[in-house]
Design a protein around this motif. Structure first.
Motif, short mmCIF file in Angstrom:
data_model
loop_
_atom_site.label_atom_id
_atom_site.label_comp_id
_atom_site.label_asym_id
_atom_site.label_seq_id
_atom_site.Cartn_x
_atom_site.Cartn_y
_atom_site.Cartn_z
N UNK A 38 0.82 -1.21 0.00
CA UNK A 38 0.00 0.00 0.00
C UNK A 38 0.86 1.27 0.00
N UNK A 39 2.01 1.18 0.67
CA UNK A 39 2.92 2.33 0.68
C UNK A 39 3.44 2.62 -0.72
N UNK A 40 3.82 1.56 -1.44
CA UNK A 40 4.30 1.74 -2.81
C UNK A 40 3.20 2.31 -3.71
N UNK A 41 1.99 1.77 -3.53
CA UNK A 41 0.86 2.27 -4.33
C UNK A 41 0.61 3.74 -4.00
N UNK A 42 0.67 4.10 -2.71
CA UNK A 42 0.43 5.49 -2.30
C UNK A 42 1.47 6.43 -2.90
N UNK A 43 2.74 6.00 -2.90
CA UNK A 43 3.78 6.84 -3.49
C UNK A 43 3.52 7.10 -4.97
N UNK A 49 -0.66 12.44 -8.66
CA UNK A 49 -1.47 13.60 -8.29
C UNK A 49 -0.65 14.88 -8.38
N UNK A 50 0.58 14.83 -7.86
CA UNK A 50 1.45 16.01 -7.90
C UNK A 50 1.75 16.41 -9.34
N UNK A 51 2.05 15.44 -10.19
CA UNK A 51 2.38 15.72 -11.59
C UNK A 51 1.18 16.33 -12.32
N UNK A 52 0.01 15.72 -12.13
CA UNK A 52 -1.19 16.21 -12.81
C UNK A 52 -1.55 17.61 -12.34
N UNK A 53 -1.48 17.83 -11.03
CA UNK A 53 -1.80 19.15 -10.49
C UNK A 53 -0.86 20.22 -11.04
N UNK A 54 0.43 19.90 -11.08
CA UNK A 54 1.39 20.89 -11.59
C UNK A 54 1.11 21.23 -13.04
N UNK A 55 0.85 20.19 -13.84
CA UNK A 55 0.58 20.43 -15.25
C UNK A 55 -0.73 21.18 -15.45
N UNK A 56 -1.78 20.76 -14.75
CA UNK A 56 -3.08 21.40 -14.91
C UNK A 56 -3.04 22.84 -14.42
N UNK A 57 -2.44 23.04 -13.23
CA UNK A 57 -2.35 24.39 -12.69
C UNK A 57 -1.58 25.32 -13.62
N UNK A 58 -0.45 24.83 -14.11
CA UNK A 58 0.36 25.66 -14.98
C UNK A 58 -0.37 25.99 -16.29
N UNK A 59 -1.07 24.99 -16.86
CA UNK A 59 -1.78 25.23 -18.12
C UNK A 59 -2.94 26.20 -17.92
N UNK A 60 -3.75 25.92 -16.89
CA UNK A 60 -4.94 26.74 -16.67
C UNK A 60 -4.56 28.14 -16.21
N UNK A 61 -3.68 28.20 -15.21
CA UNK A 61 -3.32 29.49 -14.63
C UNK A 61 -2.49 30.33 -15.62
N UNK A 62 -1.58 29.68 -16.34
CA UNK A 62 -0.77 30.41 -17.31
C UNK A 62 -1.65 31.04 -18.38
N UNK A 95 -1.10 12.43 4.56
CA UNK A 95 -1.39 12.45 6.00
C UNK A 95 -2.70 11.74 6.31
N UNK A 96 -3.68 11.87 5.40
CA UNK A 96 -4.95 11.18 5.62
C UNK A 96 -4.85 9.68 5.35
N UNK A 97 -3.93 9.28 4.43
CA UNK A 97 -3.84 7.87 4.04
C UNK A 97 -2.94 7.05 4.96
N UNK A 98 -2.02 7.68 5.64
CA UNK A 98 -1.07 6.95 6.48
C UNK A 98 -1.76 6.07 7.53
N UNK A 99 -2.78 6.58 8.26
CA UNK A 99 -3.44 5.71 9.25
C UNK A 99 -4.12 4.49 8.62
#
Length: 434
Positions: A38-43, A49-62, A95-99
């Motif tokens: 589960x740790x590997x899957x979470x990573x 999520x981080x990659x998609x957010x960065x790309x989406x934010x940069x495209x939309x906001x730019x 933080x929410x997934x660790x427990x």
């Protein structure tokens, strides 16, 4: 380690657990393998999520920013503020997934949450610092702040944020309150002051430099102790960077501007005039009274003619009134070649369109030395641009050196080959005569 009741586990965890149970492992190993998987899957999920957010934010906001006239949003993107905002989402998810991932291992949950909290603190600190960088860059575009040591203030704010982050990190790791850390920090204040001596001195110096308006970015300063002679390009907490005119960079400790002396040419630049203070050394043996025919010859110089005519009348009236013996040149008043040369320099330089007429304008004799009699020009050009200034000075002195022989004067020089040859010839002539 304590194993939680299976009824408290999530559906995702149960799915992985059922899969691992088919491997025929022991109960403890089953829970451990499940948590690792589960740790590997979470990573992987967090990275996605981080990659998609960065790309989406940069495209939309730019795209939005490109239509915006505000400069701040461009600077926020330039300083990677959006990237750090996108990093916050995976950390919150983690933080929410660790427990849920480590449900079978309560101790692991504690340590993992501490790691996530530390990552959250670090990310927030970097986010705030990059926001401050964006505001710094924005203020640099404003004329009121263009010459202020904004880098120094940013470094101070960064130190404060990192210090707060360090205290919170220490509190998370040890489980103690930040208050206890601050109490223990007070006991080590002497050591901290020694470690951060340069930063403290630099911070105080930056405030003094700014409040007293001693140095601004863009000022031309000269500090011979550090070999600095050029324009200030950066003022930060610990150093001042000066780009010398040979394009080298000199780094000066900020507190040195308070403790040592330096020359700032801002006053000259603001005044709009740059001083000429240069001399012509004349051979004193060439200084003498002028004969009448020599005066008449010099009267042909247009710049001197009005002065010579007026001066001749004054001298003649004075000498006639006092009935001096004119056969002795020492008696009465007479014109000298050096006196007319000084007047010529005044007339020539004053009519020069590049000489400032509102500042000091002096042509004077200096104290005679073993290098002759210096005739100093003390005046100001009407430009402060270095290249233009040197051109003006060069043109003036080119002309003055060329006209010296017209006044039967000689420029002082240390003995040259011609002087030695002349001396040898004179000795040989004397020997031939004897």
């Amino acid at each position: 380690m304590e194993i939680l009741d299976k009824s408290l586990q999530s559906d995702v965890y149960n799915t992985f657990l059922d899969f691992v149970l088919t491997l025929g492992l022991s109960t403890y190993n089953t829970y451990m393998v499940t948590s690792v998987l589960l740790s590997l899957v979470l990573l992987l999920v967090l990275y996605a999520v981080d990659y998609v957010l960065r790309k989406v934010l940069l495209l939309v906001v730019t795209d939005f920013i490109s239509r915006s006239k505000t400069q701040l949003d461009d600077l926020l993107i330039k300083n990677k503020v959006l990237q750090f905002i996108s990093h916050l989402v995976p950390i919150i998810v983690a933080k929410a997934a660790v427990p849920l991932i480590f449900m079978g291992f309560p101790n692991w949950i504690i340590y993992s949450i501490k790691i996530v909290d530390i990552a959250l603190i670090l990310t927030v600190c970097l986010l705030l610092i990059n926001i401050l960088k964006a505001f710094r860059d924005l203020l640099k575009t404003k004329s009121a702040f263009a010459d202020k040591p904004l880098d120094s203030y940013l470094q101070v704010a960064s130190i404060i944020l990192y210090s707060i982050g360090g205290i919170l990190t220490y509190s998370i790791i040890t489980g103690e309150s930040p208050k206890s850390f601050l109490v223990s920090l007070g006991a080590a204040s002497a050591i901290l002051m020694l470690v951060f001596k340069d930063s403290i001195l630099g911070f105080v110096a930056s405030i003094q430099v700014s409040s007293n308006d001693m140095v601004r970015v863009g000022d031309w300063i000269e500090m011979s102790k550090y070999g600095a002679d050029g324009n200030v390009i950066q003022i930060n907490l610990s150093t001042v960077k000066v780009q010398n005119f040979d394009k080298t960079i000199t780094t000066i400790p900020t507190y040195a501007l308070i403790s040592d002396s330096f020359k700032n040419y801002r006053g000259m630049q603001n005044a709009g005039g740059r001083r000429i203070k240069r001399s012509i050394n004349l051979k004193m043996s060439s200084i003498r009274f002028l004969e009448e025919h020599e005066i008449e010859e010099l009267k042909r110089i247009d710049l001197l003619k009005p002065y010579i005519e007026q001066r001749s009348q004054e001298i003649k009236a004075f000498n006639d009134k006092n009935s001096f013996d004119s056969t002795m040149k020492v008696n009465g008043r007479r014109m000298t070649n050096i006196g007319l040369f000084r007047e010529y320099i005044k007339a020539y330089t004053y009519q020069n369109p590049h000489i400032h007429k509102d500042y000091h304008f002096i042509v004077r004799q200096m104290q005679p030395t073993e290098h002759g009699l210096p005739i100093e020009l003390f005046m100001f050009t009407n430009t402060t641009v270095w290249v233009e200034f040197e051109g003006i000075v060069g043109d003036i002195f080119d002309h003055l050196f060329a006209v010296v022989p017209f006044f039967k004067l000689e420029i002082f020089e240390l003995p040259a080959s011609d002087d030695i040859r002349g001396l040898v010839n004179h000795i040989e002539i004397k020997k031939g005569e004897s």
